[in-house]
Design an enzyme around this catalytic site. Structure first.
Site, PDB file in Angstrom:
ATOM      1  CG  ASN A   1      13.676 -31.344 -13.052  1.00 20.29           C
ATOM      2  OD1 ASN A   1      14.468 -32.190 -13.457  1.00 20.29           O
ATOM      3  ND2 ASN A   1      14.028 -30.081 -12.858  1.00 20.29           N
TER       4      ASN A   1
ATOM      5  CB  ALA B   1      14.928 -26.548 -16.951  1.00 15.67           C
ATOM      6  CD  GLU B   2      18.123 -29.616 -13.069  1.00 17.10           C
ATOM      7  OE1 GLU B   2      18.941 -30.540 -13.025  1.00 17.10           O
ATOM      8  OE2 GLU B   2      16.977 -29.750 -13.541  1.00 17.10           O
ATOM      9  CG  ASN B   3      18.531 -24.337 -16.961  1.00 21.31           C
ATOM     10  OD1 ASN B   3      17.674 -25.198 -16.855  1.00 21.31           O
ATOM     11  ND2 ASN B   3      18.719 -23.663 -18.079  1.00 21.31           N
TER      12      ASN B   3
ATOM     13  CB  SER C   1      15.558 -23.385 -10.085  1.00 20.79           C
ATOM     14  OG  SER C   1      15.299 -24.643 -10.664  1.00 20.79           O
TER      15      SER C   1
END
Length: 224
Positions: free
Chosen positions: A30, A53-55, A94
């Site tokens: 990440n 990606a945390e989205n 996520s």
């Protein structure tokens, strides 16, 4: 220290290039917003590193030069190119990945890192603002945390300090610090200078590092 001119070290791109060398082939990684997003551009595709990606994306290769697509963006809102087999999921899944320890490494920016590996990267008191985003989860959830940042602030103050005086993101979480002046390992014995930027001496790194620094007998220059 604030009344002196900081030394000129690596560019942001070269910091990202050196940080990319810390990533293991086949790992899930990440990248935080800002400088860390540049890291994806310096990874060899043959290493098969999966960027998360945390989205809600797993499997992108870097910042895209193609026409902007609002459905294909990283957590910083930048367009990204996908790799074959990329997947999409909601934010809850996520963060389950992150909190469940499934992220091999995270590269985050930093405002301060302490001698114990504490990280402060979300709030500058003098500016009266900040945003933590997913940094707290990544700092404690990733198996390895690499902080990529400038060694010294624009005001000439070291970002590597004995104790952070900014609000913390997480305690004792940083494993490696990559700056424009040096690569520093955070260990149980203290901060160890592993490499120095080309043209930068051990003495210069020590001068601009407020935290105690362990300097081995022979510190090599970075290989870039």
């Amino acid at each position: 220290m604030a009344d002196r001119t900081p030394p000129t070290g690596l560019s942001r791109e070269l910091i990202a290039l050196r940080a990319a060398q810390e990533l293991e082939p086949g790992s899930v990684v990440n990248l935080g917003i800002g400088l860390p997003t540049l890291v994806a551009g310096f990874v060899d595709p043959s290493d098969e590193i999966l960027f998360q990606a945390e989205n809600g994306i797993l499997g992108y290769s870097g910042i895209s030069d193609s026409e902007f697509d609002s459905d294909l963006i990283n957590a910083g809102g930048q367009p990204v190119d996908l790799v074959p087999g990329a997947s999409f999921f909601d934010t809850a899944d996520s963060f389950a990945m992150i909190r469940g320890g499934h992220i091999d490494a995270a590269v985050l920016g930093g405002l301060q890192v302490s001698a114990q590996g504490d990280l402060a990267n979300w709030y500058v008191p003098a500016r009266g603002g900040g945003s933590v985003g997913g940094a707290m989860d990544l700092a404690v959830g990733a198996r390895k945390l690499i902080v990529a940042m400038a060694h010294v602030t624009r005001e000439g103050e070291s970002r590597i300090v004995e104790a952070c005086n900014y609000p913390l993101t997480a305690e004792r979480c940083v494993d490696v610090i990559v700056t424009d002046l040096a690569v520093i390992d955070v260990t149980e014995h203290g901060l160890i200078l592993r490499e120095r930027a080309p043209g930068i001496s051990e003495a210069v790194v020590e001068e601009w590092t407020d935290a105690p620094l362990i300097i081995p007998d022979d510190v090599p220059e970075m290989s870039l």
